[in-house]
Design an enzyme around this catalytic site. Structure first.
Site, PDB file in Angstrom:
ATOM      1  N   LEU A 109      43.586  51.950  36.079  1.00 35.97           N
ATOM      2  CA  LEU A 109      43.879  50.806  36.936  1.00 35.97           C
ATOM      3  C   LEU A 109      45.045  50.080  36.282  1.00 35.97           C
ATOM      4  CD1 LEU A 109      40.269  49.393  37.613  1.00 35.97           C
ATOM      5  CD2 LEU A 109      41.689  50.705  39.194  1.00 35.97           C
ATOM      6  N   ASP A 110      46.001  49.609  37.079  1.00 31.14           N
ATOM      7  CA  ASP A 110      47.150  48.983  36.435  1.00 31.14           C
ATOM      8  C   ASP A 110      46.765  47.620  35.857  1.00 31.14           C
ATOM      9  OD1 ASP A 110      48.639  48.222  39.587  1.00 31.14           O
ATOM     10  OD2 ASP A 110      47.994  46.720  38.150  1.00 31.14           O
ATOM     11  N   VAL A 111      47.660  47.073  35.051  1.00 34.68           N
ATOM     12  CA  VAL A 111      47.320  45.896  34.245  1.00 34.68           C
ATOM     13  C   VAL A 111      46.864  44.715  35.094  1.00 34.68           C
ATOM     14  CG1 VAL A 111      49.712  45.054  34.195  1.00 34.68           C
ATOM     15  CG2 VAL A 111      48.140  44.443  32.323  1.00 34.68           C
ATOM     16  N   ASN A 112      47.378  44.577  36.307  1.00 34.31           N
ATOM     17  CA  ASN A 112      47.023  43.443  37.158  1.00 34.31           C
ATOM     18  C   ASN A 112      45.884  43.734  38.128  1.00 34.31           C
ATOM     19  OD1 ASN A 112      49.019  41.704  36.076  1.00 34.31           O
ATOM     20  ND2 ASN A 112      50.581  42.727  37.314  1.00 34.31           N
TER      21      ASN A 112
END
Length: 290
Positions: A109-112
């Site tokens: 999952l991306d950082v945001n």
């Protein structure tokens, strides 16, 4: 019987097959002192020494260890990487420590992005679940900012052209909202980088919050706080194994029922306490799932 080296290492929890193949190709793996090459086969014996980057790695779990799976509630701000050169928090920081094995993330999952992220000690299980051919459905709760009309919903359902090929949501369900901030639940069967965000951006709508709430039939556990993890029981593990045509497990590391609640409460408390420094704005953010 001999097996391909990357398969032995993946099953032992040292990474996915693709990761290990790249490590072998880079000359970073040796077997009994000889640098391995891609395609090498090994027969695991008690005295065998397999090294990665010069360090002996354990392979006993490839035949003995029990497959374990964690459901983790990833907070925003954590990176899906094992180590960050800048010292930023990663999804591995809060996980329980293991001996002779390691946690492998099932996708990213991306950082945001926050929400459900699975980890397993079985690298082969992780690799198969991540493979696009399996088409495991993922569901996301997404808050968007912008004007959304029927035509844009149709576009997102039919498919839009992204830089890495066409993409579409399998389902889009309106969940409510106020003004230009609207919530939708969307499903995908791929795990391309930032795919949910890029799909909405392709029709001129900005994503302001993104939470993965389901992976296959496994949902983000109710009551699990951001930064908390819980271990899956045997039926849930075997559901994942069946999805990717792996033999079922017959034993579990889960505690017996009478101890489960106490252990679960303690593990959540420890996970949240560890590495709990988050930005004040994030700490006060409301949880869409309530």
């Amino acid at each position: 019987m001999s097996e391909k080296l990357q398969k032995v290492l993946a099953r032992a929890g040292h990474g996915s097959r693709r990761e290990i193949e790249a490590i072998i190709q880079a000359g970073r793996v040796s077997v009994d002192g000889k640098v391995a090459t891609l395609g090498d086969r090994v027969e695991v014996t008690a005295g065998m020494k397999i090294r990665m980057d010069g360090h002996v790695v354990s392979i006993t779990e490839s035949t003995e260890a029990v497959c374990r799976v964690l459901a983790y509630y990833k907070p925003e701000g954590e990176l899906c990487t094992r180590n960050d050169p800048e010292g930023r928090p990663t999804v591995f920081d809060r996980l329980p420590k293991l001996r002779g094995a390691r946690w492998v993330a099932v996708g990213r999952l991306d950082v945001n992005t926050s929400g459900l992220l699975l980890f397993t000690t079985d690298g082969e299980l992780a690799n198969r679940l991540m493979h696009p051919s399996r088409e495991v459905e993922r569901e996301y709760a997404v808050r968007v900012f912008g004007q959304v009309d029927d035509e844009k919903i149709k576009q997102l359902s039919r498919g839009v052209q992204l830089e890495d090929g066409p993409a579409a949501f399998r389902t889009i369900t309106y969940q409510g909202g106020e003004g230009l901030n609207q919530w939708y639940n969307v499903t995908l069967t791929e795990g391309r980088n930032r795919e949910v965000r890029r799909l909405w951006e392709a029709v001129g709508v900005q994503v302001s919050r993104l939470i993965r709430v389901r992976y296959g039939d496994l949902t983000l556990p109710k009551g699990l706080p951001r930064g908390g993890w819980t271990e899956l029981d045997l039926p849930q593990i075997n559901y994942l194994r069946e999805l990717v045509e792996l033999d079922p497990e017959t034993v579990s590391k889960m505690p017996v029922e009478k101890d489960r609640r106490r252990v679960k409460a303690n593990q959540i408390r420890r996970a949240v306490k560890r590495h709990s420094q988050v930005a004040p704005g994030r700490r006060s953010a409301t949880n869409k799932r309530g």
